[in-house]
Write a protein that holds these residues in place. Structure first.
Motif, short mmCIF file in Angstrom:
data_model
loop_
_atom_site.label_atom_id
_atom_site.label_comp_id
_atom_site.label_asym_id
_atom_site.label_seq_id
_atom_site.Cartn_x
_atom_site.Cartn_y
_atom_site.Cartn_z
N ALA A 1 0.80 -1.22 0.00
CA ALA A 1 0.00 0.00 0.00
C ALA A 1 0.83 1.26 0.00
O ALA A 1 0.31 2.34 0.25
N GLY A 2 2.14 1.15 -0.26
CA GLY A 2 2.96 2.34 -0.35
C GLY A 2 3.61 2.78 0.94
O GLY A 2 4.24 3.84 0.99
N GLY A 3 3.50 1.98 2.01
CA GLY A 3 4.13 2.33 3.26
C GLY A 3 5.64 2.19 3.21
O GLY A 3 6.36 2.86 3.95
N TYR A 4 6.13 1.33 2.32
CA TYR A 4 7.56 1.14 2.14
C TYR A 4 7.91 1.42 0.67
O TYR A 4 7.03 1.70 -0.14
N VAL B 1 -1.82 -11.31 -2.94
CA VAL B 1 -1.29 -9.95 -2.98
C VAL B 1 -2.45 -8.96 -3.09
O VAL B 1 -3.31 -9.09 -3.97
N VAL B 2 -2.49 -8.01 -2.18
CA VAL B 2 -3.45 -6.91 -2.22
C VAL B 2 -2.67 -5.63 -2.48
O VAL B 2 -1.73 -5.31 -1.77
N ARG B 3 -3.05 -4.92 -3.52
CA ARG B 3 -2.35 -3.69 -3.88
C ARG B 3 -3.21 -2.48 -3.52
O ARG B 3 -4.42 -2.47 -3.74
N GLY B 4 -2.55 -1.47 -2.95
CA GLY B 4 -3.24 -0.24 -2.60
C GLY B 4 -2.87 0.88 -3.55
O GLY B 4 -1.70 1.06 -3.89
N PHE B 5 -3.88 1.62 -3.99
CA PHE B 5 -3.67 2.73 -4.91
C PHE B 5 -4.35 3.98 -4.36
O PHE B 5 -5.32 3.89 -3.61
N LYS B 6 -3.85 5.12 -4.77
CA LYS B 6 -4.43 6.38 -4.33
C LYS B 6 -5.84 6.54 -4.89
O LYS B 6 -6.08 6.31 -6.08
N ASP B 7 -6.76 6.89 -4.02
CA ASP B 7 -8.14 7.12 -4.43
C ASP B 7 -8.22 8.46 -5.15
O ASP B 7 -7.98 9.51 -4.52
N PRO B 8 -8.52 8.49 -6.44
CA PRO B 8 -8.56 9.77 -7.16
C PRO B 8 -9.64 10.71 -6.67
O PRO B 8 -9.56 11.91 -6.90
N ALA B 9 -10.62 10.19 -5.95
CA ALA B 9 -11.72 11.03 -5.48
C ALA B 9 -11.48 11.54 -4.06
O ALA B 9 -12.28 12.30 -3.55
N CYS B 10 -10.38 11.11 -3.44
CA CYS B 10 -10.11 11.51 -2.05
C CYS B 10 -8.62 11.79 -1.91
O CYS B 10 -7.79 10.95 -2.28
N SER C 1 -6.55 11.94 0.65
CA SER C 1 -5.78 11.07 1.54
C SER C 1 -6.25 9.62 1.49
O SER C 1 -5.75 8.80 2.26
N GLY C 2 -7.17 9.29 0.62
CA GLY C 2 -7.73 7.95 0.60
C GLY C 2 -6.99 6.99 -0.30
O GLY C 2 -6.19 7.39 -1.15
N LYS C 3 -7.26 5.72 -0.12
CA LYS C 3 -6.69 4.67 -0.96
C LYS C 3 -7.77 3.67 -1.33
O LYS C 3 -8.78 3.54 -0.65
N ILE C 4 -7.51 2.98 -2.43
CA ILE C 4 -8.38 1.90 -2.88
C ILE C 4 -7.55 0.63 -2.90
O ILE C 4 -6.45 0.61 -3.46
N TYR C 5 -8.05 -0.42 -2.29
CA TYR C 5 -7.34 -1.69 -2.21
C TYR C 5 -7.95 -2.68 -3.18
O TYR C 5 -9.16 -2.90 -3.18
N ILE C 6 -7.10 -3.28 -4.02
CA ILE C 6 -7.55 -4.23 -5.02
C ILE C 6 -6.80 -5.55 -4.83
O ILE C 6 -5.56 -5.56 -4.78
N TYR C 7 -7.54 -6.63 -4.69
CA TYR C 7 -6.92 -7.94 -4.58
C TYR C 7 -6.43 -8.36 -5.96
O TYR C 7 -7.19 -8.41 -6.92
N ASP D 1 -7.18 -10.29 -15.01
CA ASP D 1 -6.47 -9.06 -14.68
C ASP D 1 -7.11 -8.37 -13.48
O ASP D 1 -8.34 -8.32 -13.35
N GLY D 2 -6.29 -7.85 -12.61
CA GLY D 2 -6.78 -7.11 -11.45
C GLY D 2 -6.20 -5.71 -11.45
O GLY D 2 -6.76 -4.78 -12.01
N ALA D 3 -5.02 -5.55 -10.82
CA ALA D 3 -4.38 -4.25 -10.77
C ALA D 3 -3.97 -3.76 -12.15
O ALA D 3 -3.84 -2.55 -12.38
#
Length: 603
Positions: A201-204, A253-262, A264-270, A303-305
């Motif tokens: 999710a971008g923490g590292y 693997v779950v990937r986190g992406f920046k929520d374009p509508a928020c 500070s938010g994120k969207i998580y996609i398996y 396909d997911g991410a």
């Protein structure tokens, strides 16, 4: 608390029957070149952590899971296996255990809390012996494991998309990732540990530019309370990843992406199953040693991410979208262009119509009964008894602070020109300009359809059904009009959307005091309309219509607004229920081609 205790119950424990939240329905983005109707989406899917277990990773080392469902990919889309088509899915979280009463006279008082504890124990802490992984009995702990005789390459794991509202905890609730804070989920201890799921999710400093390869950074090295940093240690999650490299087991693997509508938010996609290919140590920009793991996505998965990244490129530069017939179907009527795409056949365009975002009524709005406005000085506030608009809506506002619809109502009254509140009022949702990147595309068997490049949150406003209000007295025969909207009964699922407190997969027990009554309004988008005219029917839709009033008080002629029934990932066809056959006499019927497992055959 020992990490392994979250997974294996001892003889004094039993599984809690905890259902997932309603808003966590997984979605299937449509793979490129395949037209998948979102109507077949089930309520929830959870799967075993590593599918078929490779040699050296014995079943005795696995956690106990409740019953799960899987989906297999076919040439025509997805087929459901492992549970009934219409029955609820019993998705038990990984760590949902409680302690049975042993009948003993313990002097220690259990501490209780109002919610679930971190280990899913419902706030009850009890001392229990450390489970022995080497002596598990297949007839006991492993009785919870689902029987599976399919090859993991043939097993499709649902691409799950959630928005960040305590997202880490939501991943725990559905059983996808048991760690509420850590990014590495694993079972076992020391050399016997094995990783089963990671969240990137971008923490590292992860590298995830490649759609099928992920370079994942180990955990640790960052202090939560201070700026002190230190070298990562080969322990806990890091050690489990290292052991998984040698075991060659599959990892979710779950990937986190920046929520374009928020902001500070994120969207998580398996994103499916991966395997670790190699690991190494690397010096970071902060001067500490960090473990790195390169994971490769297993072939044969939908396909997911990859779809997310593809649509984000299109949003940044629409010219990169291929097979486009027309770059802006709206001819500038929308602030965001609506492209026309055909990847199916040789059809080159649409029949002529005028694009408009307005409804042409039979008489001018000035001649209709006016709607009483509010006198709020700044913005309307929920629970304000002096707000006239709040009172019109039953005493409270219909939207939350993010502009998301709370639940469906017979009619919603928004603030309008007669109100004193500002344009930033939360009760002015459907009057704002479109903010989605729509795409009208050619389907395989239902003409043209509508989908979106952006993710759409459940309860979010999508668009209005625009066109010309039909004069019933002068237009008795509309059998040749395929773009007629009528307020036919859309079924209980839509009418009771979010009204009750039932959990996902359960039958609604909500009893409304308002019976459904069809409205006399009929709108034709044959000659005039917007993107809504391209939405096809589905018996299991992901969109529902909602009457809304803001510019007049004639409740027989409201605006017809469409909202998301659940979270909708990018490139998923938008569909709504045209109506149940026989619910209202006089409505013509057609054969249904939605392909849903609950298809009624006609609509």
């Amino acid at each position: 608390m020992d990490r392994a205790r979250n997974f294996i119950p001892d003889p004094n424990e039993e599984l809690l029957d905890i259902k997932p939240l309603r808003s966590l329905a997984p979605m299937f983005p449509a793979p490129m070149g395949v037209n998948i109707n979102q109507s077949s989406t089930p309520p929830l899917v959870c799967v075993t952590p590593v599918g078929q277990f490779p040699t050296g990773f014995g079943a005795g080392n696995l956690p106990a899971f409740g019953s799960f469902a899987t989906f297999s990919a076919t040439a025509n889309g997805f087929s459901h296996a492992g549970t009934g088509a219409n029955g609820p899915i019993d998705a038990t979280p990984i760590s949902a255990y409680k302690t049975r009463s042993s009948g003993g006279t313990s002097k220690r008082k259990a501490k209780r809390s109002s919610g679930l504890a971190a280990d899913g124990s419902n706030g009850v802490k009890a001392k229990r012996p450390k489970p022995d992984y080497k002596n598990l009995v297949a007839g006991k702990e492993l009785a919870f494991l689902p029987a599976s005789n399919s090859n993991p390459r043939d097993t499709v794991e649902a691409v799950h998309m959630i928005f960040e509202v305590r997202a880490e905890m939501e991943l725990c609730i559905i059983g996808l990732h048991a760690q509420s804070m850590g990014g590495i989920d694993y079972i076992g201890n020391g050399e016997d540990s094995v990783a089963i799921c990671i969240v990137a999710a971008g923490g590292y400093e992860n590298q995830d530019d490649d759609t099928d390869t992920l370079v994942y950074s180990g955990s640790g090295g960052n202090s939560r309370n201070t700026e002190e940093r230190h070298d990562q240690k080969l322990e806990r999650g890091n050690l489990a990843l290292e052991r998984s490299l040698h075991r060659k087991n599959e990892i979710r693997v779950v990937r986190g992406f920046k929520d374009p509508a928020c902001v500070s938010g994120k969207i998580y996609i398996y994103d499916g199953l991966y395997k670790i290919q190699e690991s190494w140590k690397e010096r970071t920009k902060f001067g500490i040693n960090c473990f790195k793991y390169r994971l490769q996505r297993e072939p044969g998965q939908p396909d997911g991410a990859a779809i997310w990244k593809m649509t984000q490129r299109w949003i940044q530069d629409a010219s990169t979208r291929g097979r486009v017939i027309l770059h802006d179907l709206s001819s500038g009527a929308e602030i965001i262009p609506v492209c026309l795409v055909n990847e199916v056949d040789h059809e080159k365009g649409l029949g002529h119509f005028t694009y408009t975002n307005e409804v042409k009524y039979l008489r001018p709005l000035s001649s209709m009964r006016p709607l009483q406005g509010c006198h709020c000085e700044s913005v309307c506030l929920p629970g304000d008894s002096s707000c006239a608009c709040g009172q019109h809506n039953g005493g409270d506002l219909p939207y939350n602070s993010s502009g998301v619809l709370v639940f469906r109502k017979p009619v919603i009254y928004e603030c309008g020109e007669a109100c004193h509140c500002t344009l930033n009022c939360r009760n002015r949702v459907t009057q704002k300009e479109n903010r989605y990147h729509f795409e009208v595309f050619r389907t395989t068997n239902r003409g043209w359809g509508l989908r979106c490049w952006d993710p759409i949150r459940a309860g979010a406003f999508i668009c209005e059904y625009t066109g010309e209000v039909v004069d019933e007295l002068n237009n008795l025969d509309d059998s040749g009009d395929d773009y007629i909207f009528q307020t036919a009964c859309p079924g209980e699922k839509t009418l009771k959307w979010n009204c009750g407190r039932e959990l996902l997969g359960e039958e609604s027990t909500y009893v409304s005091a308002d019976e459904f009554e069809p409205l006399p309004i009929k709108i034709s988008a044959k000659r005039r309309g917007n993107v809504s005219r391209f939405m096809n029917h589905s018996c299991s839709p992901n969109v529902f219509w909602q009457p809304v009033q803001y510019d007049h008080g004639d409740d027989k002629n409201p605006h017809i607004m469409f909202f998301a029934l659940n979270h909708i990932p990018p490139m998923t066809e938008l569909t709504y229920d045209y109506g149940v056959v026989g619910a209202e006499p006089g409505h013509r019927t057609r054969n249904c081609l939605c392909g849903s497992s609950s298809c009624r055959g006609v609509f």
